[in-house]
Scaffold this motif. Structure first.
Motif, PDB file in Angstrom:
ATOM      1  N   UNK A   1       0.848  -1.198   0.000  1.00 13.75           N
ATOM      2  CA  UNK A   1       0.000   0.000   0.000  1.00 13.75           C
ATOM      3  C   UNK A   1       0.875   1.237   0.000  1.00 13.75           C
ATOM      4  N   UNK A   2       0.541   2.194  -0.860  1.00 10.15           N
ATOM      5  CA  UNK A   2       1.310   3.441  -0.897  1.00 10.15           C
ATOM      6  C   UNK A   2       1.003   4.262   0.341  1.00 10.15           C
ATOM      7  N   UNK A   3       2.038   4.692   1.031  1.00  9.37           N
ATOM      8  CA  UNK A   3       1.885   5.482   2.248  1.00  9.37           C
ATOM      9  C   UNK A   3       2.641   6.781   2.090  1.00  9.37           C
ATOM     10  N   UNK A   4       1.968   7.876   2.342  1.00  9.95           N
ATOM     11  CA  UNK A   4       2.616   9.177   2.239  1.00  9.95           C
ATOM     12  C   UNK A   4       3.520   9.404   3.436  1.00  9.95           C
ATOM     13  N   UNK A   5       4.418  10.352   3.289  1.00  6.29           N
ATOM     14  CA  UNK A   5       5.356  10.643   4.362  1.00  6.29           C
ATOM     15  C   UNK A   5       4.589  10.997   5.630  1.00  6.29           C
ATOM     16  N   UNK A   6       5.064  10.457   6.740  1.00  4.87           N
ATOM     17  CA  UNK A   6       4.357  10.582   8.004  1.00  4.87           C
ATOM     18  C   UNK A   6       4.455  11.991   8.551  1.00  4.87           C
ATOM     19  N   UNK A   7       3.349  12.453   9.103  1.00  4.20           N
ATOM     20  CA  UNK A   7       3.329  13.765   9.740  1.00  4.20           C
ATOM     21  C   UNK A   7       3.130  13.583  11.229  1.00  4.20           C
ATOM     22  N   UNK A   8       3.501  14.563  12.008  1.00  5.17           N
ATOM     23  CA  UNK A   8       3.298  14.476  13.443  1.00  5.17           C
ATOM     24  C   UNK A   8       1.822  14.537  13.752  1.00  5.17           C
ATOM     25  N   UNK A   9       1.374  13.714  14.669  1.00  2.00           N
ATOM     26  CA  UNK A   9      -0.044  13.618  14.988  1.00  2.00           C
ATOM     27  C   UNK A   9      -0.305  14.193  16.369  1.00  2.00           C
ATOM     28  N   UNK A  10      -1.507  14.782  16.568  1.00  2.00           N
ATOM     29  CA  UNK A  10      -1.851  15.264  17.897  1.00  2.00           C
ATOM     30  C   UNK A  10      -1.973  14.114  18.866  1.00  2.00           C
ATOM     31  N   UNK A  11      -1.457  14.282  20.065  1.00  2.00           N
ATOM     32  CA  UNK A  11      -1.512  13.227  21.061  1.00  2.00           C
ATOM     33  C   UNK A  11      -2.747  13.438  21.922  1.00  2.00           C
ATOM     34  N   UNK A  12      -3.767  12.597  21.704  1.00  2.00           N
ATOM     35  CA  UNK A  12      -5.022  12.782  22.417  1.00  2.00           C
ATOM     36  C   UNK A  12      -4.997  12.085  23.768  1.00  2.00           C
ATOM     37  N   UNK A  13      -4.034  11.180  23.986  1.00  2.00           N
ATOM     38  CA  UNK A  13      -3.967  10.466  25.255  1.00  2.00           C
ATOM     39  C   UNK A  13      -2.565  10.634  25.836  1.00  2.00           C
ATOM     40  N   UNK A  14      -2.476  10.789  27.115  1.00  2.00           N
ATOM     41  CA  UNK A  14      -1.187  10.975  27.760  1.00  2.00           C
ATOM     42  C   UNK A  14      -0.482   9.634  27.886  1.00  2.00           C
ATOM     43  N   UNK A  15       0.802   9.616  27.485  1.00  2.00           N
ATOM     44  CA  UNK A  15       1.553   8.361  27.502  1.00  2.00           C
ATOM     45  C   UNK A  15       1.629   7.766  28.899  1.00  2.00           C
ATOM     46  N   UNK A  16       1.657   8.627  29.921  1.00  2.00           N
ATOM     47  CA  UNK A  16       1.765   8.122  31.285  1.00  2.00           C
ATOM     48  C   UNK A  16       0.543   7.388  31.777  1.00  2.00           C
ATOM     49  N   UNK A  17      -0.564   7.482  31.046  1.00  2.00           N
ATOM     50  CA  UNK A  17      -1.800   6.832  31.475  1.00  2.00           C
ATOM     51  C   UNK A  17      -2.160   5.674  30.556  1.00  2.00           C
ATOM     52  N   UNK A  18      -1.163   5.129  29.868  1.00  2.00           N
ATOM     53  CA  UNK A  18      -1.427   4.067  28.897  1.00  2.00           C
ATOM     54  C   UNK A  18      -2.099   2.866  29.554  1.00  2.00           C
ATOM     55  N   UNK A  19      -1.604   2.461  30.728  1.00  2.00           N
ATOM     56  CA  UNK A  19      -2.180   1.282  31.389  1.00  2.00           C
ATOM     57  C   UNK A  19      -3.657   1.481  31.690  1.00  2.00           C
ATOM     58  N   UNK A  20      -4.016   2.689  32.144  1.00  2.00           N
ATOM     59  CA  UNK A  20      -5.422   2.971  32.434  1.00  2.00           C
ATOM     60  C   UNK A  20      -6.257   2.950  31.163  1.00  2.00           C
ATOM     61  N   UNK A  21      -5.696   3.509  30.080  1.00  2.00           N
ATOM     62  CA  UNK A  21      -6.419   3.534  28.810  1.00  2.00           C
ATOM     63  C   UNK A  21      -6.601   2.119  28.273  1.00  2.00           C
ATOM     64  N   UNK A  22      -5.554   1.305  28.364  1.00  2.00           N
ATOM     65  CA  UNK A  22      -5.646  -0.085  27.904  1.00  2.00           C
ATOM     66  C   UNK A  22      -6.709  -0.829  28.693  1.00  2.00           C
ATOM     67  N   UNK A  23      -6.735  -0.643  30.011  1.00  2.00           N
ATOM     68  CA  UNK A  23      -7.744  -1.297  30.844  1.00  2.00           C
ATOM     69  C   UNK A  23      -9.147  -0.867  30.436  1.00  2.00           C
ATOM     70  N   UNK A  24      -9.306   0.424  30.148  1.00  2.00           N
ATOM     71  CA  UNK A  24     -10.609   0.927  29.726  1.00  2.00           C
ATOM     72  C   UNK A  24     -11.016   0.335  28.376  1.00  2.00           C
ATOM     73  N   UNK A  25     -10.058   0.284  27.439  1.00  2.00           N
ATOM     74  CA  UNK A  25     -10.362  -0.263  26.119  1.00  2.00           C
ATOM     75  C   UNK A  25     -10.702  -1.755  26.205  1.00  2.00           C
ATOM     76  N   UNK A  26      -9.990  -2.483  27.055  1.00  2.00           N
ATOM     77  CA  UNK A  26     -10.273  -3.908  27.226  1.00  2.00           C
ATOM     78  C   UNK A  26     -11.646  -4.122  27.861  1.00  2.00           C
ATOM     79  N   UNK A  27     -11.963  -3.272  28.842  1.00  2.00           N
ATOM     80  CA  UNK A  27     -13.290  -3.375  29.460  1.00  2.00           C
ATOM     81  C   UNK A  27     -14.373  -3.085  28.427  1.00  2.00           C
ATOM     82  N   UNK A  28     -14.142  -2.071  27.617  1.00  2.00           N
ATOM     83  CA  UNK A  28     -15.099  -1.709  26.572  1.00  2.00           C
ATOM     84  C   UNK A  28     -15.271  -2.861  25.581  1.00  2.00           C
TER      85      UNK A  28
END
Length: 307
Positions: free
Chosen positions: A1-28
């Motif tokens: 698949x053709x992929x254009x050059x990557x651009x910086x993306x807005x970070x909507x979730x804080x990296x320090x809360x990854x475990x909490x987000x993963x737990x929430x996504x798994x629960x969902x």
């Protein structure tokens, strides 16, 4: 698949809360309503081997993995490096990349299938993502866009007015809490054809109730002065009694919209319907056909008839 050059993306979730987000996504992901709606959407997409699929806002990669198993090639776009790492660990059959949902790193018309779940609620203007979905889809390509609508939140039992005030706190948890009801409009305005709309109530009872989340909502309602602390405590007591009596209910509705990219002639036709006739464009795209748009006046420009 053709992929254009990557651009910086807005970070909507804080990296320090990854475990909490993963737990929430798994629960969902374990919620029966979510599982039913996802299954319905996957069956409708009917992904085939050899097709190219992307998952926008892939999270932990569960749906990217399923797409990869069906097609052999699926890419999850996830801006959070922590979640992306979890997705890579959990799925060896899919690929995961950084990317901006408002400027997807894919060429125009390079994708057969798009999955986009609970992304719209995080954006002030999700119509931009809808336009990106339309841009990357090939003619005839399919998209499934899923999101919740916090305006449908129900809490029972307890005082109805207090319950509504507590449920109102869910509106503060998302940039666009009404995202679910807006999906069809955004996709249609982006030029996609709406094929079907499904929904499921994401229900919690006494066995799956997230008490800490509801307490947080109630505390938020007190701070916003929608209810008093006494009303909060009485309402939470009512919920506990309801749980003991198997009468506890909390739900929010999740919507799934299935859309398809129009074929080339249909896309041009939609554009011509929105704008004044262009005789030159008519002659190029629809040569020799009869125009039924009386504003045009071009003989044989070919608008509408025969499309």
């Amino acid at each position: 698949m053709a992929i254009r050059s990557r651009t910086s993306a807005p970070r909507s979730r804080e990296a320090g809360k990854v475990d909490d987000v993963v737990a929430m996504l798994d629960w969902h992901a374990g919620n029966h309503g979510v599982r039913r709606l996802r299954e319905w959407a996957h069956r409708a997409l009917a992904v085939r081997p050899g097709e190219r699929a992307i998952d926008i806002g892939a999270g932990t990669g569960s749906e990217t993995h399923r797409l990869a198993e069906a097609t052999g090639e699926a890419i999850g776009v996830e801006p959070n490096p922590g979640l992306r790492s979890v997705a890579v660990q959990r799925s060896r059959s899919a690929r995961f990349i950084d990317g901006d949902t408002l400027s997807l790193p894919f060429d125009d018309g390079s994708v057969d299938v798009v999955w986009c779940e609970r992304v719209f609620q995080h954006l002030a203007d999700s119509s931009k993502v809808a336009r990106e979905v339309a841009r990357v889809l090939r003619p005839g390509g399919r998209a499934a866009v899923l999101d919740t609508d916090s305006g449908t939140t129900i809490l029972y039992p307890g005082d109805r007015v207090v319950g509504e005030a507590v449920a109102c706190s869910t509106l503060d948890a998302a940039v666009d809490p009404y995202a679910g009801r807006k999906i069809s409009g955004h996709l249609a305005q982006a030029g996609l054809e709406i094929e079907d709309v499904g929904s499921q109530a994401l229900h919690q009872d006494g066995t799956s109730f997230n008490w800490s989340f509801v307490r947080m909502l109630a505390d938020t309602a007190v701070r916003a002065e929608r209810i008093t602390a006494e009303q909060r405590d009485a309402f939470l007591d009512d919920l506990h009694v309801g749980a003991e009596q198997y009468a506890l209910h909390m739900s929010v509705t999740m919507f799934a919209v299935l859309a398809r990219s129009a074929h080339r002639r249909q896309l041009v036709l939609a554009q011509l319907r929105r704008e004044r006739c262009s005789p030159l464009l008519h002659r190029v795209v629809f040569p020799g056909w009869h125009c039924v748009d009386h504003r045009c006046g071009t003989i044989g420009c070919g608008l509408f008839e025969g499309v």
